[in-house]
Design an enzyme around this catalytic site. Structure first.
Site: not given
Lengths: 217, 772
Positions: B177, B361
């Site tokens: 993240m 992602m």
């Protein structure tokens, strides 16, 4: 034709012969204003399914699906069953392929069996919860246990209608599972012509979160 | 020798797995599970967030006696409204793998020996003291997780940053993240999404950027499909580098060449301006234009450092910058047709359509991850499609508490629960709340995750405590970091619930309680904090990660900072932590509110959750008298960035002629240490594989199931080919899921990262293939 398509082709042809007419079951879009969708455990679903299912499709059984077979596919009472038949590897996201058999049911030549009907055709991403088995081996042995499946026929008095022994969540549509040729033999009802199931069968409270009743003094 | 010990454990595990399989399936079993004896047959239900992904579904855990026996979706949780995915429905089975770690182990004369947990905690405390004395405070490190509960991360930060004075605290969320965070910080000056999942029911168009939501965020994907079915005129566009389940369910699938999403995003902005689809009122009032450094490198060398230098630019300068990104020019870079680029731009540009972008992602594990986050925000800012229901650039998270524990508690080297260590005010606030003398917290950040494992390899770090994560599967360029962890004079403590390749390199193993075996909180993708009680007793000597840290802290003499009793510590920690966020931009709900509800969104102000931030109608932190207030930035504006297209760190060439892309499948979560112990999930996907394009497979002479050797400059893995399976990569790309410890694909990947976020790119490196 690819191998996967061939298999599918056969399945679909098998279905065409016996498949029920009409579009897939859809929920009505227009609820009265300010009434939340799905109130009363989606009770509307039962009436819709009842309206759209010919009586003939609610009767008869091939007797092949029994509770043993039913629970063999599950990890606890109420878990999503795994897919017990071959699924081509590329059979990934096109949900209409699942629903072409499991939306309304029908006879499949390849399996020589009737397809069980899903109680929740509104969820279309089938492989989100239902996965096939590519191996029977485990990675590591498990110590998993769960409770015994609910006992059948728990009428309060001899012959009175038995209560519903499972949670209604995602399984609100009685007709899908309890009638028709693919219904599990032990739990198939003999009175499919009556469309208001919960008139007589009520959820058994111990299977739901509940508050003890106290009187207001 | 550690290596011998490791290989012994591995072979022993393999042997017992085969034995286990034989005893479990002596024939067809009567039913799918073993029946609990003496059970009433009644189940009681208690709420919890799901253990797995960052969606944060509410589940109800069904209890019979002291065992979890069933799961239902929590109908009171607005995230999933009673639905789960196959992992969630079977999540409680992950508690019951036969090889649960139930006893502490300490290495004595090269062998792991079971010891009472108190002894293991003594060893850890002594080793921390000894290492600091010999090598200084920055030689000890804590490596945690986005699966840490909020209290886990909070006490880790308090002990290491506050009490020990080292900023050696990182978490695996750096791997998933960090680019999302730096994207938010550079564009808005404050972290986490402005919107919420309700955007799904409001949006007319969804664009998923490099994001296979059908498998990775399945419940949200189903919400999207349900909305499309109900409203009919909803469009879903899958914009990705590989064809997946999500592509199949979408209205249109558009493929781009790896890393060229940067160019396409700029081309969309070019088209929006060319067609005058700009929302001028919004842009003039609420945005400003900026540029930063270019040719910023890839971080593959030790001690790499980078600091961006933002400069203000005018709209005209931004427009000139975009001249390099006409749809026709970008078609040549990206492989996306000019027509498709114009189509995407027209969806974003149509003033009558509400547009939500989702990503995870694909955009974050990207050598220019911060930039691509900025560029997608640009599109939403130019059109003013932000912070209103249905108009939402939405960065999804992968772990249940990457937001809650890592981003909000700040378990990264430069962060504190409020602010960054570099700022005196933030240090003072922390020192005051933590009851520490001024100057306890070091103002200099130390190592981000990749550099932390490099420091362990070099010997700058000698002691590392790893909790709730499995870096010996997940670190890119894994061979180097595993060899580093195994060097003499490195001391590794691992807290986990099952044996993994990471416990294989440990000198001390602490048996941890898992998920609902302890009380705690997670924080999901939409700023929702979710409390769960201790529902199931943990087996053996298992102890919560929070309590492990408290026990060690007390042994190090910090009783004053960690005074709580075992029956009250979670509530006390929460109320202490909450002081850090005591302002309308970030206020958290009180403990009692969290306990009562199926998740509460922050900012929680005057008893109300904030659904859409920066929008004055919904967000009480906004200045009155304006429609939007991007209060994260000093100028009150959201920043539009000129960020160019730059190529990946390592692209295919003559010798290594394929892209390697890695990721997940719906059945397995991360490294599979939990999901592989769930029978249904392991039976569905028992091992990893390499997806090939059918034409590439035919060139290589490989059919489905035959073995392929994947070779990079760093390592190789041999595994079965999957052709026309779950996903289909384009020609010149292969895809491998990373869950399987038997095929460690990260021995092949490259440890290049985004220079701003320091998040590695697991989606792009060069490999060649051999038929094996």
């Amino acid at each position: 034709m690819k191998e996967a398509d061939k298999i599918l082709g056969k399945v679909v042809t098998g279905f065409a012969a016996i498949c029920l007419t009409g579009a897939l079951l859809t929920l009505p879009a227009d609820a009265a204003p300010d009434i939340p969708q799905g109130f009363d455990s989606d009770g509307e679903k039962i009436f819709n399914r009842f309206d759209e299912t010919p009586l003939a499709a609610m009767t008869g059984t091939d007797g092949k699906r029994t509770l043993d077979v039913y629970y063999e596919l599950r990890q606890y009472p109420g878990s999503p069953p795994r897919v017990p038949h071959d699924v081509p590897l590329s059979f990934s996201g096109d949900t209409m392929k699942c629903l072409s058999c499991h939306g309304r049911g029908g006879y499949d030549v390849n399996q020589n069996a009737y397809a069980p009907v899903t109680p929740h055709p509104e969820y279309e991403s089938c492989a989100q919860c239902h996965v096939p088995r590519r191996t029977e081996e485990l990675f590591v042995e498990t110590e998993w246990q769960s409770i015994e499946p609910p006992r059948l026929g728990r009428s309060e008095m001899g012959g009175s209608p038995p209560p519903i022994p499972h949670s209604l969540q995602i399984r609100e549509d009685c007709i899908a599972c309890h009638t028709g040729p693919a219904a599990v033999a032990e739990i198939r009802v003999e009175h499919g012509s009556r469309g208001n199931c919960r008139q007589c069968h009520v959820p058994m409270i111990a299977t739901e979160p509940r508050k003890e009743f106290t009187r207001n003094n | 020798m550690k290596l011998n010990r490791r290989s012994f454990i591995k072979s022993a595990a393999a042997g017992s797995a085969i034995a286990a399989a034989g005893s479990i399936f002596p024939g067809i079993s009567f039913a799918g599970w073993q029946k609990q004896e003496d059970a009433s047959g009644n189940i009681t239900w208690q709420k919890a967030p799901c253990r797995f992904c960052g969606t944060g579904c509410g589940v109800l855990v069904g209890m019979s006696g002291d065992r979890a026996v069933a799961v239902k979706g929590d109908p009171n949780c607005s995230v999933n409204k009673g639905l789960c995915c196959v992992k969630g429905f079977h999540s409680v089975q992950a508690l019951y793998g036969k090889d649960r770690l139930k006893k502490a182990q300490v290495r004595k004369n090269g062998k792991m020996v079971e010891v009472p947990i108190a002894e293991a905690l003594d060893v850890i405390a002594d080793k921390i003291k000894e290492t600091i004395t010999k090598h200084g405070k920055d030689s000890v490190a804590m490596y945690g997780s986005g699966q840490w509960t909020i209290p886990d991360g909070y006490v880790a930060s308090k002990l290491f940053k506050g009490c020990l004075g080292t900023n050696n605290v990182e978490a695996n969320a750096r791997l998933c993240m960090a680019s999302a965070v730096t994207g938010f910080m550079t564009s808005f000056g404050i972290d986490e999404p402005m919107g919420c999942y309700e955007d799904i029911e409001h949006a007319d168009v969804f664009v998923t950027w490099g994001n296979n939501m059908a498998e990775m965020h399945p419940v949200l994907f189903s919400r999207m499909l349900a909305s499309r079915k109900r409203k009919r005129d909803v469009t879903i566009i899958d914009f990705a580098t590989r064809t997946t389940r999500s592509s199949q369910a979408s209205d249109k699938s558009i493929l781009f060449k790896p890393n060229t999403d940067l160019a396409v995003a700029n081309a969309i902005c070019y088209e929006i301006i060319r067609n005058d689809w700009v929302n001028w009122d919004f842009v003039k009032k609420h945005t400003s234009f900026h540029k930063g450094k270019t040719n910023i490198g890839y971080g593959t060398e030790d001690h790499f450092s980078f600091k961006d230098k933002p400069e203000d630019i005018s709209f005209e300068e931004y427009k000139t910058f975009l001249q390099d990104y006409t749809p026709e020019k970008v078609e040549r870079i990206s492989g996306v047709s000019a027509k498709d680029i114009k189509y995407l731009a027209s969806l974003y540009g149509d003033p009558s359509k509400k547009v939500t972008s989702f990503w995870c992602m694909g955009m974050n594990q990207h050598v220019r991850g911060t930039w691509i986050n900025n560029l997608v925000y640009n599109i939403h800012l130019l059109t003013g499609k932000i912070s209103t229901p249905g108009n939402s650039p939405f960065s999804l998270t992968g772990q249940p508490s990457a937001c809650g524990t890592v981003r909000e508690v700040g378990t990264l080297t430069h962060k504190l629960p409020y602010g960054v260590v570099m700022k005196e005010g933030a240090r003072k606030k922390a020192e005051k709340i933590w009851g520490l003398p001024a100057g306890s917290i070091d103002p200099k950040p130390t190592y981000h995750t990749v550099e932390m494992f490099r420091a362990l390899d070099r010997g700058d770090i000698r002691f590392m405590w790893i909790q709730v994560t499995n870096p010996m599967i997940t670190m890119p360029n894994l061979n180097r970091y595993r060899d580093g962890a195994l060097k003499e004079d490195r001391f590794v403590v691992v807290s986990d619930v099952y044996p993994t390749p990471t416990t294989d390199v440990a000198d001390v193993i602490l048996p941890a309680t898992m998920w609902v075996e302890q009380e705690g909180m997670y924080g999901n993708s939409e700023r929702r904090t979710q409390h769960f009680d201790r529902i199931v007793p943990g087996p053996g000597d298992t102890m919560s990660d929070t309590w492990q840290i408290i026990e060690v802290a007390r042994r190090l003499g910090f009783e004053k900072q960690f005074p709580w009793g075992e029956d009250e510590y979670i509530g006390k920690i929460w109320e202490e932590y909450r002081q850090f966020h005591d302002n309308p931009k970030h206020n958290m709900a009180p403990y009692e509110v969290l306990k009562a509800r199926s998740g509460v969104q922050w900012p929680f102000v005057n008893g109300k959750e904030t659904r859409w931030r920066f929008n004055t109608k919904h967000d009480p932190a906004c200045k009155k008298g304006t429609d939007f207030d991007f209060y994260g930035k000093k100028d009150g504006k959201a920043w539009i960035w000129a960020r160019p297209y730059e190529p990946a760190a390592e692209s295919p060439d003559q010798e290594y002629n394929f892209w390697l892309n890695t990721g997940r499948v719906i059945e397995h979560w991360h490294t599979g240490s939990m999901t592989r112990r769930v029978p249904v999930l392991h039976n569905a996907v028992p091992e990893a594989y390499v997806e090939l394009n059918p034409e590439d497979a035919s060139d290589l002479g490989v059919v489905n199931g035959e073995k392929v050797k994947i070779i990079s400059r760093r390592g190789s893995v041999t595994m079965k080919a999957s052709i026309n399976g779950r996903g289909v990569p384009p020609r010149g790309m292969v895809f491998v899921p990373f869950f399987d410890e038997s095929y460690k694909i990260n021995e092949v990947t490259l440890d290049a990262f985004c220079p701003i976020s320091k998040q590695p790119d697991y989606k792009k490196c060069a490999v060649r293939l051999e038929k094996a």
